[in-house]
Design an enzyme around this catalytic site. Structure first.
Site, short mmCIF file in Angstrom:
data_model
loop_
_atom_site.label_atom_id
_atom_site.label_comp_id
_atom_site.label_asym_id
_atom_site.label_seq_id
_atom_site.Cartn_x
_atom_site.Cartn_y
_atom_site.Cartn_z
N HIS A 194 0.85 -1.13 -0.12
CA HIS A 194 -0.14 0.10 -0.05
C HIS A 194 0.97 1.17 -0.03
CE1 HIS A 194 -3.84 2.12 1.93
NE2 HIS A 194 -2.95 3.08 1.20
N HIS A 203 1.54 5.32 -1.67
CA HIS A 203 1.03 6.42 -2.51
C HIS A 203 2.35 6.89 -3.31
CE1 HIS A 203 -3.09 6.37 -0.96
NE2 HIS A 203 -2.28 5.82 -0.03
N LYS A 243 -10.03 -0.83 -5.58
CA LYS A 243 -9.59 -0.04 -4.45
C LYS A 243 -10.96 1.00 -4.35
CE LYS A 243 -7.72 1.85 -0.83
NZ LYS A 243 -6.50 2.75 -0.80
N HIS A 283 -10.46 1.02 2.15
CA HIS A 283 -10.36 2.00 3.12
C HIS A 283 -11.53 2.04 4.10
CE1 HIS A 283 -8.82 5.82 4.58
NE2 HIS A 283 -9.91 5.99 5.33
N HIS A 286 -4.75 -0.52 6.09
CA HIS A 286 -4.29 0.37 7.13
C HIS A 286 -5.21 0.16 8.34
CE1 HIS A 286 -7.04 2.94 5.40
NE2 HIS A 286 -6.20 3.67 4.50
N ASP A 321 1.29 2.57 3.53
CA ASP A 321 0.61 3.88 3.40
C ASP A 321 1.25 5.05 3.40
OD1 ASP A 321 -1.87 5.32 2.92
OD2 ASP A 321 -2.45 5.10 4.90
C1 NCD Z 1 -3.78 8.78 1.78
C2 NCD Z 1 -3.31 9.74 0.50
O1 NCD Z 1 -2.87 10.78 1.12
O2 NCD Z 1 -3.23 9.54 -0.28
N1 NCD Z 1 -4.00 9.37 3.04
C3 NCD Z 1 -4.12 8.89 4.38
O3 NCD Z 1 -4.22 9.74 5.24
N2 NCD Z 1 -4.23 7.60 4.45
C4 NCD Z 1 -4.92 8.25 1.40
C5 NCD Z 1 -5.44 6.73 2.06
O4 NCD Z 1 -5.00 5.92 2.15
O5 NCD Z 1 -6.49 6.95 2.58
ZN ZN Z 2 -3.40 5.04 1.57
ZN ZN Z 3 -6.82 4.70 2.94
#
Ligand code: NCD
Ligand code: ZN
Ligand code: ZN
Length: 380
Positions: A43, A45, A127, A166, A207, A282
């Site tokens: 996971h 970003h 997702k 999520h 998460h 995450d």
């Molecule tokens: C994540 C993001 O910034 O892309 N933010 C977060 O607080 N976890 C998105 C997500 O995983 O929900």
């Molecule tokens: Zn995330």
């Molecule tokens: Zn998330």
């Protein structure tokens, strides 16, 4: 250097090996190096454009694969988008052998043909971030409407895609907002329904941040798993809110960190050896300007410290022997992917993480870590 007087010996925990050094002069043994299978991040970003070029190497320098979430400004919703994004990530990772695992986002516009096509093109994950729960999630459907997506989820099941959620419920039946700390637990009842209806669908609760959710995943059928993050194993709500209720924006993420007992449940699950729990960082970088807004952008940039911090955490709990399965095995087994064949070396060397990298606040920046990963970007 102590060499010359030293004995070296190796302890193996499954495939992972820990090299120890015995120093005769001091009569002490030192843990020296962990050699283990290259880990994956299920996971992450990685963003797009200039930020992608900047942040991707922190993941690509350590992990064999990373599940790239598609919540971009224009979300990744089709195989076409995902293939284009895959190429952009690979370009940003330069010479590294990192392999992105691709996902598409579930929205009102998703249909079974889109999913069938994505499955054929090797996209592994569908997702859901429910609408307005987190970064760029405006198009996500609410859990209240999940039944309307059952045909899409059935299509995902039939092409062996994983449904990644999520899992937070934003408002109750009458539309009243649910407090942040209750959103994950209140979402659990929707999972029961989903599992009854689509018993073979592989589901990952992303998460997981509460004892309720972790207990739920433990007793759910074996096709239900969860990713766990470093920050939910580190923070509690007190690290996110000041006494006066103002937000400490760099520790702000969704789902929000909760009680010490919830954090303990996350840590215990990480170290339990239960294959339903595997690593997904995450890691979610945001520019300082977005973090300083009110409310701040949700997301914490953990990639530059994540593996050394996990080593410290597992070592403190005398569980280093459980680390490799958590970061390098259980995730790929759940996704039905081959295990990475390469290894990485993590050395017992102190280093202090930088506070900021390129204007993005690093999680635990300024902390002295006991373990250091030799990664091509030479940071950690
Ligand atoms: C994540 C993001 O910034 O892309 N933010 C977060 O607080 N976890 C998105 C997500 O995983 O929900
Ligand atoms: Zn995330
Ligand atoms: Zn998330």
């Amino acid at each position: 250097m102590r060499l010359g007087l030293d004995f070296k010996f190796v302890f193996s925990y499954g495939l992972a090996k820990v090299l120890w050094i015995f120093n005769k002069e001091e009569g002490r043994i030192y843990m020296e190096t962990i050699v283990m299978r290259q880990p994956d991040d299920f996971h992450c970003h990685l963003r797009e454009g200039e930020i992608l070029k900047f942040v991707a190497p922190f993941t690509a320098g350590i992990f064999g694969r990373g599940l790239a979430m598609g919540n971009l400004a224009r979300p990744i919703t089709t195989a076409y988008d995902a293939v284009r994004y895959y190429r952009e990530i690979v370009r940003a990772c330069g010479s590294s052998r990192f392999k992105p695992i691709m996902s598409i986002m579930l929205t009102k516009k998703t249909n079974p043909n889109i999913i069938g096509d994505a499955g054929k093109r090797g996209i592994k994950t569908l997702k859901l971030i429910p609408g307005n729960t987190s970064t760029n999630s405006e198009d996500g459907i609410s859990l209240w409407d999940i039944e309307r997506s059952y045909l899409n989820l059935a299509a995902a099941q039939s092409v062996n895609m994983v449904f990644s959620i999520h899992c937070e419920l934003l408002s109750d039946e009458s539309g009243n907002a649910i407090p942040e700390e209750e959103r994950e637990s209140k979402a659990i009842s929707f999972l029961d329904q989903l599992i009854t209806f689509l018993p073979k669908l592989k589901i990952v609760i992303e998460h997981a941040s509460t004892r309720d959710m972790i207990d739920y995943v433990k007793r759910a059928p074996e096709n239900v798993a969860a990713t766990l993050t470093l920050h939910h194993a580190t923070l509690t709500r007190d690290d996110v809110y000041e006494m006066d209720g103002s937000i400490i924006s760099h520790n702000y993420c969704k789902p929000i960190a909760k009680t010490a007992d919830d954090r303990e449940a996350v840590i215990e699950a990480m170290m339990s050896g239960n294959p339903k729990f595997f690593f997904g960082s995450d890691s979610a970088p945001h520019l300082e300007s977005a973090k300083m807004r009110f409310p701040p952008a949700a997301g914490i940039f953990t990639a530059p410290v994540v593996l050394p911090a996990l080593c410290d955490l597992f070592e403190r709990r005398e569980s280093l022997g459980r680390l490799e399965d958590f970061v390098s095995r259980f995730g790929s087994e759940f996704y039905g992917l081959p295990l990475n064949s390469g290894t990485i070396e993590i050395r017992k060397r102190e280093w202090i993480a930088p506070e900021y990298i390129g204007g993005i606040k690093v999680f635990l920046g300024g902390t002295r870590f006991g373990w250091r990963v030799d990664s091509p970007i030479g940071l950690a």
